[in-house]
Enzyme design. Structure first.
Site, PDB file in Angstrom:
ATOM      1  N   LYS A 108     -20.090 -15.958   1.973  1.00  0.00           N
ATOM      2  CA  LYS A 108     -21.226 -15.763   2.502  1.00  0.00           C
ATOM      3  C   LYS A 108     -22.150 -15.044   1.306  1.00  0.00           C
ATOM      4  O   LYS A 108     -21.627 -14.001   0.619  1.00  0.00           O
ATOM      5  CB  LYS A 108     -21.410 -14.897   3.751  1.00  0.00           C
ATOM      6  CG  LYS A 108     -21.092 -15.537   4.896  1.00  0.00           C
ATOM      7  CD  LYS A 108     -20.891 -14.526   6.093  1.00  0.00           C
ATOM      8  CE  LYS A 108     -20.723 -15.343   7.315  1.00  0.00           C
ATOM      9  NZ  LYS A 108     -20.638 -14.608   8.713  1.00  0.00           N
ATOM     10  N   ARG A 116       0.828  -1.130   0.066  1.00  0.00           N
ATOM     11  CA  ARG A 116      -0.062   0.045   0.079  1.00  0.00           C
ATOM     12  C   ARG A 116       0.559   1.182  -0.097  1.00  0.00           C
ATOM     13  O   ARG A 116       0.523   2.274  -0.318  1.00  0.00           O
ATOM     14  CB  ARG A 116      -0.877   0.014   1.235  1.00  0.00           C
ATOM     15  CG  ARG A 116      -2.123  -0.952   0.730  1.00  0.00           C
ATOM     16  CD  ARG A 116      -3.081  -1.188   2.237  1.00  0.00           C
ATOM     17  NE  ARG A 116      -4.185  -1.821   2.020  1.00  0.00           N
ATOM     18  CZ  ARG A 116      -5.186  -2.458   2.822  1.00  0.00           C
ATOM     19  NH1 ARG A 116      -4.913  -1.874   4.172  1.00  0.00           N
ATOM     20  NH2 ARG A 116      -6.237  -2.996   2.548  1.00  0.00           N
ATOM     21  N   GLY A 143      -9.548  -7.563  -1.376  1.00  0.00           N
ATOM     22  CA  GLY A 143      -9.629  -8.572  -0.636  1.00  0.00           C
ATOM     23  C   GLY A 143      -9.060  -9.885  -0.720  1.00  0.00           C
ATOM     24  O   GLY A 143      -7.904 -10.125  -1.236  1.00  0.00           O
TER      25      GLY A 143
END
Length: 426
Positions: free
Chosen positions: A230, A41, A383
């Site tokens: 999910k 980052r 992610g």
């Protein structure tokens, strides 16, 4: 949402002070040693920082790091909620938790990467930051302390935002380059734009070009691959993509909720009972809209959730009790790889299985490999998918890997991102 925003190239920054919001929320060693375990980052911010310095700006960089608790009272409350004993909760421990999230390691690494000194403030908008910002000259860079040390940061407190903006003096500019934080309306990500002309840095511009372009005007066919555990966390994304995608591929843990919705048995696999109806509705909606919705036809099942579990292949929706699905099966791999082969654009968010276990990484690996061979525009939505692509060695073969997990997910849902909405339109 308008994706066409002004960038650093559209403003004159020469001789001006620029407040630059970066995403320096880097992973640190768990032992409190202050060692940065992955500086990706920080490296991602370099093009914008270097450009501003080359243009003669004085750069005041800021970022959050981790989740510091800004007051002892809040820290005490959180510890009690975690079941800690009152006597063990001390001010010393709270101060130590803050000291481990100071920006010193970030300043040191940034200085190495830029090959020049990075001045570090001892606070965010306090006397030290004010004095150092006032003395800052063109071509110099100052890094403020962790923005979340200020309790007004996450509340988007206008007073804090005003103080941050005032560090630039008169004629200052705000540059937002922290894509990983633009889905949050915080003082440093959105609030400051009320006080300064606000434009994007190169990192955000790239995200808007790629993800925004894929959503607004994709090269077709547009194939969306959605994995992860999910259904509930991907509802908005599936809904939005049903309006624009040609094909949607479902993998990962959420596939078992779809299988159960269609009357299948899933054994001990991850299942969101409350979302079965929703999954069934999505299958119907895809059929009504003429969107191809691909679900696993077979699955690799295990007798326990462990890297050394016994495994075998079962037909989708035919998983026996005592077994759980941990990856897509070989027939599904073939089906999914064929679906991306002639795509124009592919968006991928979420792994196909438990890729952290070598034995159950085959599905994720095969999809990554298929994407590396296609001529499509390939966009990896941050992610776990970004981690998987990096870990499996395919990162340099992808067109774009998003730097924001939560932000890219909300972007793909079609939600307005506060840290982008506040920027000046081009």
């Amino acid at each position: 949402m308008n994706y066409n925003k002004k960038t650093v190239r559209d403003v004159d920054v020469s001789g001006k002070k620029v407040l630059l919001r970066c995403d320096f929320n880097v992973p640190m060693a768990k032992d409190g040693s202050g060692v940065i375990t992955d500086d990706k980052r920080i490296r991602a911010a370099l093009p914008t920082i270097q450009y501003l310095l080359d243009q003669g700006a004085a750069v005041i960089a800021c970022s959050h790091l981790g989740k510091p608790v800004s007051t002892f009272e809040s820290y005490r409350k959180k510890q009690l909620e975690k079941g800690k004993d009152e006597a063990s909760i001390t001010e010393e421990k709270w101060k130590k938790s803050l000291s481990e999230l100071r920006m010193e390691p970030v300043a040191a690494r940034l200085s190495q990467l830029l090959g020049k000194p990075v001045i570090l403030a001892d606070d965010v908008v306090g006397p030290d930051a004010q004095a150092k910002a006032a003395a800052l000259k063109s071509g110099e860079i100052l890094l403020l302390q962790n923005t979340r040390f200020e309790k007004g940061e996450t509340k988007n407190d206008p007073e804090l935002a005003g103080k941050m903006a005032s560090l630039t003096g008169s004629g200052g500019v705000y540059v937002s380059d922290a894509f990983g934080a633009v889905h949050r309306a915080h003082a440093s990500t959105a609030g400051v734009a009320a006080y300064l002309p606000a434009v994007s840095g190169f990192l955000i511009q790239k995200e808007l070009d790629f993800i925004g372009g894929a959503l607004a005007n994709p090269k077709r066919p547009l194939v969306a691959i959605l994995g992860g555990s999910k259904v509930s966390s991907k509802i908005g994304v599936i809904n939005n993509l049903l309006e624009i995608a040609d094909t949607i591929i479902i993998g990962g843990g959420m596939a078992y909720t779809f299988a159960a919705a269609q009357g299948g048995t899933v054994g001990d696999s991850l299942l969101e009972e409350d979302w079965k109806d929703y999954a069934g509705d999505m299958v119907k909606k895809a059929a009504d809209k003429g969107v191809k919705l691909l679900l696993p036809v077979d699955t690799v099942i295990a007798d326990k959730f462990a890297p050394d579990a016994q495994s075998k292949v079962a037909k989708a929706g035919q998983i026996p009790d005592g077994w759980q699905g941990l990856d897509i099966g070989p027939e599904t791999v073939e089906l999914y790889c064929a679906a991306v082969a002639d795509a124009g654009t592919v968006i991928w968010n979420g792994p196909m299985g438990v890729f952290e276990f070598e034995k159950f990484a085959a599905g994720t690996k095969a999809v990554a490999e298929a994407l590396s061979k296609t001529s499509a525009i390939t966009i990896i939505g941050g992610g776990d998918s970004a981690a998987a692509v990096q870990q499996l060695g395919y990162a340099d073969k992808m067109t774009h890997i998003s730097t924001g997990g939560g932000a890219s997910l909300e972007f793909m849902e079609g939600k307005e991102l506060p840290g982008v909405a506040c920027l000046l339109d081009a």
